[in-house]
Design a protein around this motif. Sequence first.
Motif, PDB file in Angstrom:
ATOM      1  N   PRO A 269      -3.668   5.152  -3.094  1.00 15.44           N
ATOM      2  CA  PRO A 269      -5.101   5.493  -3.153  1.00 15.44           C
ATOM      3  C   PRO A 269      -5.962   4.237  -3.027  1.00 15.44           C
ATOM      4  O   PRO A 269      -5.716   3.228  -3.682  1.00 15.44           O
ATOM      5  CB  PRO A 269      -5.249   6.149  -4.531  1.00 15.44           C
ATOM      6  N   GLY A 270      -6.959   4.318  -2.162  1.00 15.19           N
ATOM      7  CA  GLY A 270      -7.835   3.182  -1.924  1.00 15.19           C
ATOM      8  C   GLY A 270      -7.402   2.311  -0.771  1.00 15.19           C
ATOM      9  O   GLY A 270      -8.194   1.504  -0.267  1.00 15.19           O
ATOM     10  N   ALA A 271      -6.156   2.461  -0.319  1.00 13.19           N
ATOM     11  CA  ALA A 271      -5.665   1.684   0.824  1.00 13.19           C
ATOM     12  C   ALA A 271      -5.842   2.502   2.097  1.00 13.19           C
ATOM     13  O   ALA A 271      -5.748   3.732   2.085  1.00 13.19           O
ATOM     14  CB  ALA A 271      -4.195   1.313   0.646  1.00 13.19           C
ATOM     15  N   ASP A 272      -6.125   1.818   3.212  1.00  6.04           N
ATOM     16  CA  ASP A 272      -6.294   2.547   4.468  1.00  6.04           C
ATOM     17  C   ASP A 272      -4.963   2.817   5.157  1.00  6.04           C
ATOM     18  O   ASP A 272      -4.861   3.694   6.001  1.00  6.04           O
ATOM     19  CB  ASP A 272      -7.226   1.790   5.415  1.00  6.04           C
ATOM     20  N   ARG A 273      -3.915   2.068   4.760  1.00  7.26           N
ATOM     21  CA  ARG A 273      -2.603   2.296   5.362  1.00  7.26           C
ATOM     22  C   ARG A 273      -1.518   1.695   4.478  1.00  7.26           C
ATOM     23  O   ARG A 273      -1.780   0.815   3.648  1.00  7.26           O
ATOM     24  CB  ARG A 273      -2.528   1.688   6.760  1.00  7.26           C
TER      25      ARG A 273
ATOM     26  N   GLY B  61       0.788  -1.234   0.000  1.00  8.71           N
ATOM     27  CA  GLY B  61       0.000   0.000   0.000  1.00  8.71           C
ATOM     28  C   GLY B  61       0.813   1.275   0.000  1.00  8.71           C
ATOM     29  O   GLY B  61       0.349   2.297   0.498  1.00  8.71           O
ATOM     30  N   LEU B  62       2.010   1.269  -0.601  1.00  9.27           N
ATOM     31  CA  LEU B  62       2.871   2.461  -0.620  1.00  9.27           C
ATOM     32  C   LEU B  62       3.020   2.947  -2.059  1.00  9.27           C
ATOM     33  O   LEU B  62       3.585   2.244  -2.898  1.00  9.27           O
ATOM     34  CB  LEU B  62       4.233   2.144  -0.016  1.00  9.27           C
ATOM     35  N   GLY B  63       2.533   4.147  -2.346  1.00 10.19           N
ATOM     36  CA  GLY B  63       2.629   4.695  -3.687  1.00 10.19           C
ATOM     37  C   GLY B  63       1.936   3.784  -4.689  1.00 10.19           C
ATOM     38  O   GLY B  63       0.788   3.365  -4.509  1.00 10.19           O
TER      39      GLY B  63
ATOM     40  N   ARG C  65       6.528  -0.869  10.289  1.00  6.35           N
ATOM     41  CA  ARG C  65       6.069   0.523  10.331  1.00  6.35           C
ATOM     42  C   ARG C  65       4.786   0.627   9.513  1.00  6.35           C
ATOM     43  O   ARG C  65       4.701   0.083   8.403  1.00  6.35           O
ATOM     44  CB  ARG C  65       7.148   1.428   9.732  1.00  6.35           C
ATOM     45  N   THR C  66       3.806   1.288  10.064  1.00  7.51           N
ATOM     46  CA  THR C  66       2.572   1.546   9.327  1.00  7.51           C
ATOM     47  C   THR C  66       2.299   3.046   9.304  1.00  7.51           C
ATOM     48  O   THR C  66       2.612   3.762  10.257  1.00  7.51           O
ATOM     49  CB  THR C  66       1.355   0.826   9.957  1.00  7.51           C
ATOM     50  N   VAL C  67       1.712   3.503   8.199  1.00  7.74           N
ATOM     51  CA  VAL C  67       1.296   4.902   8.052  1.00  7.74           C
ATOM     52  C   VAL C  67      -0.130   4.879   7.524  1.00  7.74           C
ATOM     53  O   VAL C  67      -0.389   4.332   6.444  1.00  7.74           O
ATOM     54  CB  VAL C  67       2.210   5.663   7.086  1.00  7.74           C
ATOM     55  N   SER C  68      -1.068   5.432   8.287  1.00 12.89           N
ATOM     56  CA  SER C  68      -2.464   5.431   7.853  1.00 12.89           C
ATOM     57  C   SER C  68      -2.709   6.572   6.878  1.00 12.89           C
ATOM     58  O   SER C  68      -1.936   7.536   6.798  1.00 12.89           O
ATOM     59  CB  SER C  68      -3.398   5.572   9.057  1.00 12.89           C
ATOM     60  N   SER C  69      -3.807   6.459   6.142  1.00 17.61           N
ATOM     61  CA  SER C  69      -4.156   7.510   5.185  1.00 17.61           C
ATOM     62  C   SER C  69      -4.505   8.816   5.886  1.00 17.61           C
ATOM     63  O   SER C  69      -4.518   9.879   5.270  1.00 17.61           O
ATOM     64  CB  SER C  69      -5.326   7.052   4.310  1.00 17.61           C
ATOM     65  N   GLU C  70      -4.808   8.740   7.199  1.00 13.01           N
ATOM     66  CA  GLU C  70      -5.074   9.962   7.974  1.00 13.01           C
ATOM     67  C   GLU C  70      -3.805  10.570   8.551  1.00 13.01           C
ATOM     68  O   GLU C  70      -3.843  11.629   9.166  1.00 13.01           O
ATOM     69  CB  GLU C  70      -6.036   9.662   9.133  1.00 13.01           C
TER      70      GLU C  70
ATOM     71  N   GLY D  13      12.587   5.011  10.498  1.00 13.38           N
ATOM     72  CA  GLY D  13      12.201   6.205  11.251  1.00 13.38           C
ATOM     73  C   GLY D  13      12.000   7.449  10.428  1.00 13.38           C
ATOM     74  O   GLY D  13      11.893   8.546  11.005  1.00 13.38           O
ATOM     75  N   GLY D  14      11.935   7.343   9.107  1.00 17.85           N
ATOM     76  CA  GLY D  14      11.736   8.528   8.283  1.00 17.85           C
ATOM     77  C   GLY D  14      10.364   9.157   8.495  1.00 17.85           C
ATOM     78  O   GLY D  14       9.449   8.551   9.051  1.00 17.85           O
ATOM     79  N   ARG D  15      10.222  10.402   8.029  1.00 12.98           N
ATOM     80  CA  ARG D  15       8.974  11.150   8.226  1.00 12.98           C
ATOM     81  C   ARG D  15       7.839  10.502   7.451  1.00 12.98           C
ATOM     82  O   ARG D  15       7.977  10.142   6.283  1.00 12.98           O
ATOM     83  CB  ARG D  15       9.149  12.605   7.776  1.00 12.98           C
ATOM     84  N   ALA D  16       6.716  10.349   8.115  1.00 10.95           N
ATOM     85  CA  ALA D  16       5.543   9.720   7.502  1.00 10.95           C
ATOM     86  C   ALA D  16       4.751  10.762   6.720  1.00 10.95           C
ATOM     87  O   ALA D  16       4.403  11.817   7.246  1.00 10.95           O
ATOM     88  CB  ALA D  16       4.658   9.085   8.571  1.00 10.95           C
ATOM     89  N   ASP D  17       4.458  10.453   5.448  1.00 12.60           N
ATOM     90  CA  ASP D  17       3.664  11.332   4.597  1.00 12.60           C
ATOM     91  C   ASP D  17       2.428  10.557   4.146  1.00 12.60           C
ATOM     92  O   ASP D  17       2.527   9.617   3.353  1.00 12.60           O
ATOM     93  CB  ASP D  17       4.488  11.768   3.384  1.00 12.60           C
ATOM     94  N   PRO D  18       1.239  10.915   4.657  1.00 15.60           N
ATOM     95  CA  PRO D  18       0.032  10.164   4.285  1.00 15.60           C
ATOM     96  C   PRO D  18      -0.252  10.197   2.785  1.00 15.60           C
ATOM     97  O   PRO D  18      -0.953   9.338   2.265  1.00 15.60           O
ATOM     98  CB  PRO D  18      -1.076  10.854   5.085  1.00 15.60           C
ATOM     99  N   ALA D  19       0.316  11.185   2.084  1.00 15.98           N
ATOM    100  CA  ALA D  19       0.111  11.257   0.637  1.00 15.98           C
ATOM    101  C   ALA D  19       0.777  10.080  -0.080  1.00 15.98           C
ATOM    102  O   ALA D  19       0.449   9.786  -1.235  1.00 15.98           O
ATOM    103  CB  ALA D  19       0.662  12.577   0.087  1.00 15.98           C
ATOM    104  N   ARG D  20       1.712   9.428   0.601  1.00 13.20           N
ATOM    105  CA  ARG D  20       2.396   8.276   0.004  1.00 13.20           C
ATOM    106  C   ARG D  20       1.558   7.006   0.080  1.00 13.20           C
ATOM    107  O   ARG D  20       1.884   6.004  -0.562  1.00 13.20           O
ATOM    108  CB  ARG D  20       3.721   8.041   0.720  1.00 13.20           C
ATOM    109  N   VAL D  21       0.496   7.006   0.898  1.00 13.62           N
ATOM    110  CA  VAL D  21      -0.351   5.818   1.007  1.00 13.62           C
ATOM    111  C   VAL D  21      -1.083   5.622  -0.316  1.00 13.62           C
ATOM    112  O   VAL D  21      -1.631   6.567  -0.895  1.00 13.62           O
ATOM    113  CB  VAL D  21      -1.353   5.962   2.169  1.00 13.62           C
TER     114      VAL D  21
END
Length: 582
Positions: free
Chosen positions: A60-64, A12-14, A99-104, A50-58
């Motif tokens: 599209p259509g994935a929750d995380r 779910g990344l990019g 590591r997980t990053v949510s769309s929010e 540990g890099g900065r999380a950018d929700p825009a990288r999730v």
Amino acid sequence: MRPRVEEVRIRGLGVIDEAVLELSPGFTVVTGETGAGKTMVVTGLGLLFGGRADPARVRPGADRATIEGTLVVEPDGRVARQVADVGGEVEDGTLIISRTVSSEGRSRAWLGGRSVPVGTLTFIADDLVAVHGQMDQQRLLQPGRQRAALDRYAGDELVKPLRAYEQAYKRHRKVGELLGELTARARERAQEADVLRFGLTEIEKAEPREGEDAELREEADRLSHADALRTAAVTAHGALLGDPMSGEQGVYDAVSLVGQARSAIETVRDFDSVLAGLADRLAEAGYLLSDIATELAAYAESVEADPARLAAVQERRSLLTGLTRKYGADASAVLAWARQAAARLAELDGDDERIDELRREHTALTERLGELAAELTAIRGGAAERFGAAVTEELAALAMPHARVSVAITEGGGFGPHGVDEVEIRLAPHPGAPALPLTKGASGGELSRVMLAIEVVFAGADPVPTFVFDEVDAGVGGKAAVEIGRRLAKLARTAQVIVVTHLPQVAAFADQHLVVEKAGDGRVVRSGVVALDQEGRARELSRMLAGLEDSELGRAHAAELLSIAAADKAAWEKAADGRQKS
């Protein structure tokens, strides 16, 4: 055993729906067509450490987006101990990081099966990996980053004096702030001290006692009602014992009546114990009434109207009332205020001495900072010469034989958190050219090579097990690209190297070649990251060279590149074996 990244799973990344990367312990290269998502590999590794999380990288259509890495580490090594310190586990030399990053925009991290703050991954990464993307190059162009890079290169020689400087700097700032505050508030402190002195003088002059106001209130009430108190006491005495002047004593007074009642019972008490007990109680009542009557007589004689004493009491009460209006609810509160005021006045009076002490300390710290800053400058100067020479030597191996890198150290505007030095890395790309800052003196291709050379120098001075480069060869071609491939391959002899590239000259030197392929709907699915065999590498290099996988000229050129890379590697192995035997 050298720690390394063994496997990375990305979901779910990019453009990546799901991908699994199995990485070589040596030199792994990642290629693919533009937009295939190969840069997301570097992004995923950055998030994993540990890099900065950018929700825009999730995607599209994935929750995380989820990134999971499997690392090989020493079971009893430093990294394993750090993991154990946060409650994680390393099983049989294998460490799992997630590591997980949510769309929010919410981000979570796990280390060795234990949920941890994302910052913990950054801390662990210092001993594991150096991730370099295009943004990392831009950050190194900042003066503060260049100073930090030079300090990193200086190593242990700089650590102790820098720590001493930082401690002295913090104390110097604290003393300066306190001194400024005390000096600026001098007028306010003087006014406060005057108010306190006036109040203490007023209270000391009055000399109040604990509970004095309550005592005076009772005395004033007694003096103001002296006649009524005396009359009441005389009347009560007469009711108990009668008035001896009336001639009828013992007839109507209470003591006589109780005595008559007792006499009536006493004659028959022997016939009933109950009645005998009542007789005894009447006797006690008679004695008690007699005692009370005696005390009433004494009280009546003691009560006197004393106008002079009443006036004195009222005057004293008025004085205390004035104090309680200003300093407390009662005499006890007034005395408590006086104690606090005396302590505060002592503190204020001591501020002048405190200011003198702080000024002396501030002067001493300024001198100490000057000495430590000079020591830091000297150490950085020596490191700058070594650093410039080492990077220049590396550039010669990267097809920039005439380039020269130097580090300029200038004095900034006073003491800073890390000294007085401003550090600037400069490049003279060819003889006769002035040494200019990297932002002005390097083209895109030159900048990429300078960054690679700097990282290679760091690898010798402060090695990390894994290096990740995102298009470090941007803007480079031809012979320079071949030299970059050679240098990355040499770096991979002592570290794990992962490179995202678009240059076949670089890809040819890899120990493992991964290609990222998109499905027909534009996604990168699980099977979309493929490890190529020798034939597959030739086809991919041909595509990268000519845009055609089956071009005969492209295949021939690809075979030539692979042959050159294999020959270089064989020569390095032979040289290494010779050194070991000797």
